[in-house]
Design an enzyme around this catalytic site. Structure first.
Site, mmCIF file in Angstrom:
data_model
loop_
_atom_site.group_PDB
_atom_site.id
_atom_site.type_symbol
_atom_site.label_atom_id
_atom_site.label_comp_id
_atom_site.label_asym_id
_atom_site.label_seq_id
_atom_site.Cartn_x
_atom_site.Cartn_y
_atom_site.Cartn_z
ATOM 1 N N GLU A 32 0.835 -1.209 0.000
ATOM 2 C CA GLU A 32 0.000 0.000 0.000
ATOM 3 C C GLU A 32 0.869 1.259 0.000
ATOM 4 O O GLU A 32 0.592 2.209 -0.722
ATOM 5 C CB GLU A 32 -0.947 0.018 1.205
ATOM 6 C CG GLU A 32 -2.040 -1.040 1.157
ATOM 7 C CD GLU A 32 -2.961 -0.892 -0.044
ATOM 8 O OE1 GLU A 32 -2.990 0.178 -0.645
ATOM 9 O OE2 GLU A 32 -3.629 -1.877 -0.393
ATOM 10 N N TYR A 113 -6.974 5.307 4.738
ATOM 11 C CA TYR A 113 -7.014 4.382 3.610
ATOM 12 C C TYR A 113 -6.160 3.138 3.901
ATOM 13 O O TYR A 113 -6.632 2.001 3.778
ATOM 14 C CB TYR A 113 -6.533 5.082 2.318
ATOM 15 C CG TYR A 113 -6.232 4.073 1.272
ATOM 16 C CD1 TYR A 113 -7.266 3.433 0.606
ATOM 17 C CD2 TYR A 113 -4.922 3.680 1.020
ATOM 18 C CE1 TYR A 113 -7.005 2.433 -0.306
ATOM 19 C CE2 TYR A 113 -4.655 2.682 0.114
ATOM 20 C CZ TYR A 113 -5.700 2.067 -0.548
ATOM 21 O OH TYR A 113 -5.431 1.068 -1.435
ATOM 22 N N ASP A 131 -9.927 5.005 -2.151
ATOM 23 C CA ASP A 131 -8.769 5.609 -2.814
ATOM 24 C C ASP A 131 -9.280 6.252 -4.108
ATOM 25 O O ASP A 131 -10.498 6.332 -4.322
ATOM 26 C CB ASP A 131 -7.668 4.563 -3.064
ATOM 27 C CG ASP A 131 -8.066 3.564 -4.155
ATOM 28 O OD1 ASP A 131 -9.255 3.521 -4.536
ATOM 29 O OD2 ASP A 131 -7.184 2.830 -4.627
ATOM 30 N N CYS A 187 -17.350 0.327 -20.227
ATOM 31 C CA CYS A 187 -18.691 0.089 -19.667
ATOM 32 C C CYS A 187 -19.335 -1.174 -20.226
ATOM 33 O O CYS A 187 -20.088 -1.854 -19.533
ATOM 34 C CB CYS A 187 -19.587 1.290 -19.937
ATOM 35 S SG CYS A 187 -19.017 2.798 -19.131
ATOM 36 N N CYS A 190 -18.420 -4.103 -18.118
ATOM 37 C CA CYS A 190 -18.360 -3.840 -16.677
ATOM 38 C C CYS A 190 -19.372 -4.713 -15.905
ATOM 39 O O CYS A 190 -20.544 -4.784 -16.279
ATOM 40 C CB CYS A 190 -18.663 -2.363 -16.423
ATOM 41 S SG CYS A 190 -18.648 -1.972 -14.666
ATOM 42 N N CYS A 196 -25.923 1.680 -13.453
ATOM 43 C CA CYS A 196 -24.853 2.679 -13.294
ATOM 44 C C CYS A 196 -25.261 4.013 -13.925
ATOM 45 O O CYS A 196 -25.614 4.070 -15.105
ATOM 46 C CB CYS A 196 -23.552 2.182 -13.938
ATOM 47 S SG CYS A 196 -22.250 3.441 -13.866
HETATM 48 S S1 SF4 Z 1 -18.918 1.587 -13.119
HETATM 49 FE FE1 SF4 Z 1 -20.312 2.504 -14.590
HETATM 50 S S2 SF4 Z 1 -19.051 4.081 -15.581
HETATM 51 FE FE2 SF4 Z 1 -17.645 2.677 -14.585
HETATM 52 S S3 SF4 Z 1 -17.111 1.187 -16.183
HETATM 53 FE FE3 SF4 Z 1 -18.825 0.357 -14.980
HETATM 54 S S4 SF4 Z 1 -20.606 0.951 -16.165
HETATM 55 FE FE4 SF4 Z 1 -18.951 2.248 -16.852
#
Ligand code: SF4
Length: 335
Positions: A32, A113, A131, A187, A190, A196
């Site tokens: 860290e 942190y 972080d 995204c 993701c 999101c």
């Molecule tokens: S958290 Fe949201 S903004 Fe970030 S990559 Fe995933 S879908 Fe995209």
């Protein structure tokens, strides 16, 4: 946010970093502190060398500080190395790592942190961490342009699955480092895309912070070689790059400034000095342009603990800052 999907993704996609393959409070602390302000690719060889020489907090606590700085040489932000050793000494004095956030935070150099990271990853405490990566993921997911610190911590805590804090914290950080990246977040792949608020315009969150203008300054440094050795000086403890070795020099822009600086620093007059090249280096608070001179002295320098002739072959193994290494490169190329 679908935390279960996040954890599944992390189990499958995490990078096999050395402090994840073998987990301990000491290894978490070292990783860290090394990773603060520094890219993981840069940290990996440093972490391997550091752990090979100091495999335990006891080994680090007992080591000469000079040797700790040598192994940190080039990583920057050297107060981290000093604090790391002080923390190891405090841990040894207490008979082991504290297992609470409060106890960990009392160690030198350990903020909220790092305390959260050690407590959750090494001891399984239900503690969140925030972080830069976590901040970006949460800001995007909740479409917050200017997330407040307190909101970030309480949001990270509210999502935390009891008993899985270590994996959860690392999963959020890993998502920010590899998928929800500052530029060009992915995204489409993701694991927490559903719901999101950042999808469509992720880079809008969080809003860019205003950058402070960084001032410029000039410095001079001397490459003075005699009988296969170069004259090096050690910076005073406590200040910028404290305790590290470098070519003698200081503020200024020309040969006259160099002569004045050397008289003050090593007590000797300059016989000749020829500019050999410039080095640009940026600290977080300053851009420094250093002119490197090949110089000779008209009299003997005043040698001391912090002023030494160092055999040319031994210089690279010393505790040098990145700036000193750049300066040395220019000086050697000029020979
Ligand atoms: S958290 Fe949201 S903004 Fe970030 S990559 Fe995933 S879908 Fe995209």
């Amino acid at each position: 946010m679908n935390v279960a999907a996040l954890l599944d993704w992390y189990t499958a996609a995490q990078r096999p970093l050395p402090w994840r393959l073998e987990v301990s409070a000491y290894r978490t602390l070292v990783s860290e502190l090394m990773c603060q302000q520094t890219r993981i690719d840069t940290v990996l060889p440093y972490f391997a060398r550091f752990l090979a020489e100091f495999p335990t907090e006891a080994a680090l606590a007992a080591a000469p500080t000079e040797r700790v700085l040598e192994l940190w040489s080039g990583l920057g932000y050297y107060s981290r190395a000093r604090n790391l050793q002080k923390a190891a000494q405090a841990v040894v004095a207490q008979g082991g790592f504290p297992r609470t956030i409060e106890g960990l935070r009392a160690l030198p150099g350990v903020g909220p942190y790092t305390a959260g990271a050690i407590a959750s990853i090494a001891f399984g405490v239900d503690a969140p961490v925030v972080d830069g990566n976590v901040e970006r993921v949460l800001a995007r997911w909740y479409a917050e342009e200017r997330p407040a610190k307190a909101w970030l911590w309480s949001t990270a805590e509210s999502l935390l699955p009891s008993g899985q804090a270590g994996a959860y914290n690392q999963a959020l950080m890993e998502l920010g480092a590899t998928v929800c990246t500052p530029r060009g977040p992915k995204c489409l792949v993701c694991p927490v895309r559903e719901g999101c608020g950042g999808v469509g315009a992720p880079e809008r969150y969080p809003a860019a912070k205003e950058k402070k203008a960084v001032p410029r300054s000039r410095a001079v440094a001397a490459w003075i070689v005699r009988d296969g050795a170069a004259l090096l000086v050690r910076r005073p403890e406590g200040g910028l790059l404290g305790g590290l070795w470098e070519l003698p020099g200081g503020e200024g822009a020309d040969a006259a400034a160099l002569a004045a600086v050397l008289r003050r620093r090593i007590g000797a007059a300059v016989a000749a000095a020829e500019a050999r090249g410039d080095v640009a280096h940026t600290f977080s608070h300053l851009h420094l342009d250093t002119t490197v001179f090949a110089a000779s002295l008209a009299e003997e320098p005043t040698l001391a603990e912090d002023v030494r002739w160092v055999a040319l072959a031994d210089i690279d193994g010393m505790a040098l800052s990145t700036l000193a290494r750049k300066t040395l490169r220019v000086a050697r190329e000029a020979r």
